[in-house]
Write a protein that holds these residues in place. Structure first.
Motif, PDB file in Angstrom:
ATOM      1  N   LEU A  88       0.990  -1.211   0.003  1.00 49.38           N
ATOM      2  CA  LEU A  88       0.100  -0.046   0.096  1.00 49.38           C
ATOM      3  C   LEU A  88       0.874   1.095  -0.041  1.00 49.38           C
ATOM      4  N   PHE A  89       0.242   2.263  -0.543  1.00 52.79           N
ATOM      5  CA  PHE A  89       1.029   3.604  -0.392  1.00 52.79           C
ATOM      6  C   PHE A  89       0.932   4.199   1.002  1.00 52.79           C
ATOM      7  N   THR A  90       2.045   4.175   1.711  1.00 54.78           N
ATOM      8  CA  THR A  90       1.761   4.855   3.019  1.00 54.78           C
ATOM      9  C   THR A  90       1.822   6.062   3.353  1.00 54.78           C
ATOM     10  N   HIS A  91       2.165   6.914   2.361  1.00 57.93           N
ATOM     11  CA  HIS A  91       1.931   8.406   2.406  1.00 57.93           C
ATOM     12  C   HIS A  91       0.575   8.836   1.967  1.00 57.93           C
ATOM     13  N   PHE A 100      -6.027   5.850  -6.187  1.00 65.01           N
ATOM     14  CA  PHE A 100      -4.843   6.046  -7.014  1.00 65.01           C
ATOM     15  C   PHE A 100      -4.927   5.623  -8.477  1.00 65.01           C
ATOM     16  N   GLY A 101      -5.587   4.463  -8.752  1.00 65.08           N
ATOM     17  CA  GLY A 101      -5.457   4.025 -10.153  1.00 65.08           C
ATOM     18  C   GLY A 101      -6.769   4.608 -10.968  1.00 65.08           C
ATOM     19  N   ARG A 103      -7.280   7.999 -10.513  1.00 68.06           N
ATOM     20  CA  ARG A 103      -6.574   9.315 -10.575  1.00 68.06           C
ATOM     21  C   ARG A 103      -5.684   9.403 -11.787  1.00 68.06           C
ATOM     22  N   VAL A 104      -4.939   8.309 -12.171  1.00 64.46           N
ATOM     23  CA  VAL A 104      -4.167   8.204 -12.906  1.00 64.46           C
ATOM     24  C   VAL A 104      -4.651   8.128 -14.449  1.00 64.46           C
ATOM     25  N   ARG A 150      -8.254  -1.515  -4.014  1.00 65.28           N
ATOM     26  CA  ARG A 150      -7.341  -0.782  -4.738  1.00 65.28           C
ATOM     27  C   ARG A 150      -7.262  -1.401  -6.193  1.00 65.28           C
ATOM     28  N   ALA A 151      -7.124  -2.684  -6.214  1.00 68.19           N
ATOM     29  CA  ALA A 151      -6.798  -3.642  -7.438  1.00 68.19           C
ATOM     30  C   ALA A 151      -7.967  -3.311  -8.286  1.00 68.19           C
ATOM     31  N   ASN A 154     -10.145  -0.447 -10.301  1.00 71.90           N
ATOM     32  CA  ASN A 154      -9.996  -0.064 -11.896  1.00 71.90           C
ATOM     33  C   ASN A 154     -10.914  -0.783 -12.859  1.00 71.90           C
TER      34      ASN A 154
ATOM     35  N   LEU B 213      -1.344  -0.113 -11.475  1.00 74.74           N
ATOM     36  CA  LEU B 213      -2.743   0.599 -11.413  1.00 74.74           C
ATOM     37  C   LEU B 213      -2.914   1.678 -12.525  1.00 74.74           C
ATOM     38  N   LEU B 228       7.470   9.746  -1.155  1.00 75.44           N
ATOM     39  CA  LEU B 228       8.121   8.543  -0.131  1.00 75.44           C
ATOM     40  C   LEU B 228       9.443   9.180   0.191  1.00 75.44           C
ATOM     41  N   GLU B 305       4.857  12.191   7.428  1.00 74.21           N
ATOM     42  CA  GLU B 305       5.853  11.176   7.160  1.00 74.21           C
ATOM     43  C   GLU B 305       6.695  11.074   8.424  1.00 74.21           C
TER      44      GLU B 305
END
Lengths: 378, 311
Positions: A88-91, A100-101, A103-104, A150-151, A154, B213, B228, B305
């Motif tokens: 996962l994206f920790t930020h 995420f998917g 937005r791109v 998340r997967a 999309n 993704l 990150l 962070e």
């Protein structure tokens, strides 16, 4: 369930001169739940990564919906992956992880559409109301669900899952197995699932692909794989099996321990040497005088539902699962019905598996499985 | 007998010390550092504060601060040059750190070693070396002369304007540019190392997940790798900006002392002709406050962070 979506043709992959995949040929149907099953190092994850686009086969072709996609990078494939350690994206918080998917994507989706689809995905994995949470605050099971949401947000045609339940404890794993199967039926897409856990594979799959040493050993439904294993490796890897050397005297008669047994298998050459599989639950314990063969009990383990007893038949040790207790040292007779036998042609694995002389050691290994240790709970 | 009696309190004391250490085993390892900090960081800062607010023979006063606006241009110039040096270090350092992180483990070790290697040579020597390179009769100018750069420049200049005065060197030493160059050269490793160490810790599966993704290489960098690595960027910026803003050797040797920087100004108050430690302390204090404010603004960017900020 009829259209073929993915086909691997003669895919081969080497790492540093070591063959990890040896001419894999595999067809995957649309909307099916297919599991790649095998011990570690068998090539199952490599196969998955080739489908995901993270690896290119050294030779062979990857066909997706009739188009060769060997050179299509991962971000252009209609395939999404659930990674083993979630990744996962920790930020980002839960909402942004799932978004995420979306937005791109180009052309851009409206903020409203993104929110709608994220909520839909969260609902699917039963984590509504978690949008604003930080992903590092979630338990392992919850992180796994976020990874799944998340997967699938999309709307891929195929979802790849790389041992997604490996880091969860046993109880949670069982629940998630059921949930995953439900999700798959709900969204109606193809799942390609990688695991080393045969029980997981049998529980969830429409099709199981058993792999070893970079080769496909057998492809079939869970029932086929269990009841009609193709060779000693498959018989041993799926469930418990006693595998005994035998000779096919003629159709429906197999000879072992100097005794002819009736079976249902046919189509072998006269007096062909074969591997005989007898599942531990298909053996009846009878008084010595009624037994087809007799042996001495060397070990008894109480397992709750049944006893696991080890019986020595002329030096070859069998595992029998029974509800009747027989003390260690006693001589017993056994009877096997014709449908209790499964006859296999000799293979490179003959003689390697199916003897329970070292059963207790094997047992220790199983219970010491590091991945089975539960880390987090919900 | 009497000897044993004499020692009894000592032995008791030792036992107490032992049991104290046993109880605080892990903490005990921090004591040398705490003592060090107290001696060489906290006490000096307190001393600076005392000096800043006093004057010989008067006692407490704010006089030291009242005239300080005279030095506003020095503050401005120092902050500007340090800012430039930090930005340049970041622009060079980030891509370098990223590139290093993508090589094999062996290459990474070698390249990082090479980055550290100049630090084995004395800071002053390295700066002197730049002097001899940048001088009007230095290596670079002589090289340009030898390959006829100045003739070319002069002929172009004459063709453009009749009043062109021919040059025989480029003025490089004693300029602000030389000072920034010195800062960048000396502090660049402090930008690269923290960024590199954060980037290599990013889980490769997280990057694969972003690609999976649908993110292209550029998007993966913008939306995943850069955010990150922000904690490393903040560390690097701090580690370059703070020494840059207070340096006096670099500005003295490469700036020629014409355009004074904060470091020079402070040094003058303590060691130079303008001897006035009270004013020097006041300037130091203000500089410290400016640095702390800059850094806390920086830290706001990395909020949430796991910040690896050095402060």
């Amino acid at each position: 369930m009829t259209k073929e979506l993915i086909r691997l043709i003669d895919c081969r992959k080497e790492f540093d001169g070591e063959v990890v995949l040896d001419s894999i040929n595999l067809g995957i149907k649309d909307k099916e739940f297919l599991t790649l099953l095998g011990p570690s190092g068998c090539g199952k994850t490599t196969t998955l990564r080739i489908i995901g686009g993270f690896l290119k086969p050294d030779s062979g072709e990857v066909i997706f919906d009739g188009v060769r996609i060997n050179d299509v990078p991962p971000h252009k494939r209609k395939v999404n992956t659930v990674f083993q350690k979630y990744a996962l994206f920790t930020h980002l918080n839960v909402f942004e992880n799932i978004a995420f998917g979306l937005r791109v994507q180009r052309p851009k989706l409206s903020e409203k559409e993104i929110a709608r689809r994220v909520h839909e995905a969260l609902e699917l994995v039963a984590l509504k109301g978690y949008e604003k949470r930080s992903v590092s605050q979630l338990s392992g099971g919850q992180q796994q669900r976020i990874a799944i949401a998340r997967a699938i947000v999309n709307r891929p045609q195929v979802l790849l899952l790389d041992e997604p339940l490996g880091a969860l404890d046993l109880k949670l794993r069982k629940d998630m197995q059921r949930e995953l199967k439900q999700i798959q039926q709900q969204v109606g897409i193809t799942f390609i699932y990688v695991t080393h856990d045969q029980e997981e594979a049998l529980t969830m799959s429409d099709t199981v692909v058993v792999m070893n040493k970079g080769e496909i050993q057998q492809i079939g439904t869970p029932l086929d794989i269990y009841n009609e294993p193709k060779n000693a490796f498959v018989a041993d890897f799926i469930g418990e099996s006693n595998i005994i050397d035998g000779v096919m005297v003629e159709d429906k008669i197999v000879r072992m321990y100097g005794h002819n047994f009736l079976c249902l298998d046919k189509g072998f050459a006269k007096n062909e040497a074969v591997d005989v599989v007898v599942r531990p639950e298909d053996i009846d314990i009878v008084p010595v005088e009624q037994g087809q063969i007799t042996g001495v009990v060397t070990d008894v383990t109480f397992k709750g539902m049944q006893y696991d007893i080890i019986v020595d038949f002329q030096g070859f040790k069998w595992l029998i699962q029974t509800t009747d207790h027989s003390p260690v040292g006693s001589t017993i007779g056994v009877k096997i019905d014709p449908d209790g036998f499964h006859i296999m042609k000799k293979s490179e694995y003959s003689g390697l598996y199916g003897d329970y002389s070292s059963y207790s050691e094997e047992y220790d290994e199983l219970s010491a499985d590091p991945e089975a240790g539960g880390q987090e709970d919900e | 007998m009497s000897k044993a009696k004499l020692h009894a309190p000592l032995i008791k004391l030792r036992q107490r010390f032992r049991s104290f250490l046993d109880r605080n085993r892990k903490k005990a390892f921090a004591y040398p550092y705490i003592i060090w900090m107290a001696l060489f960081v906290i006490i000096p800062i307190l001393l600076v504060m005392v000096y800043a607010f006093t004057k010989a023979g008067i006692g407490f006063t704010l006089e030291n601060f009242s005239g300080i606006n005279v030095y506003a241009p020095v503050f401005g110039r120092s902050l500007w040059l340090a800012f430039l040096a930090t930005i340049i270090c970041l622009l060079i350092g980030y891509p370098t750190a990223l590139a290093i992180s993508r090589t094999s483990a062996r290459t990474q070790r070698i390249v990082l070693m090479m980055l550290m290697l100049p630090m084995w040579i004395n800071f002053l020597l390295r700066t002197y070396a730049w002097m001899s390179l940048l001088e009007n009769t230095g290596l670079i100018n002589r090289f340009f002369g030898a390959i006829g750069v100045f003739e070319l420049v002069n002929s172009i200049g004459e063709s453009l304007s009749a009043s062109w005065t021919p040059i025989d060197h480029f003025q490089m030493i004693n300029t602000g540019g030389a000072v920034v160059l010195g800062m960048v050269y000396n502090y660049l490793p402090f930008m690269i190392l923290p960024i590199h160490s954060v980037i290599i810790k990013i889980d490769p599966f997280v990057i694969e997940a972003a690609q999976d993704l649908g993110a292209s290489g550029k998007t993966v960098f913008r939306k995943v790798i850069f955010p990150l690595s922000l904690s490393g960027v903040i560390s690097g910026v701090t580690m370059v900006f703070v020494p840059s803003v207070s340096t006096f050797v670099i500005s003295k040797l490469l700036g020629g002392g014409t355009d004074m920087l904060l470091g020079d100004l402070i040094e003058m108050q303590f060691l130079g002709a303008a001897y006035n430690p009270h004013l020097g302390s006041a300037i130091s204090l203000i500089m410290m406050i400016i640095v702390v404010v800059c850094m806390s603004i920086m830290n706001k960017f990395g909020e949430g962070e796991e910040t690896a900020v050095v402060m």
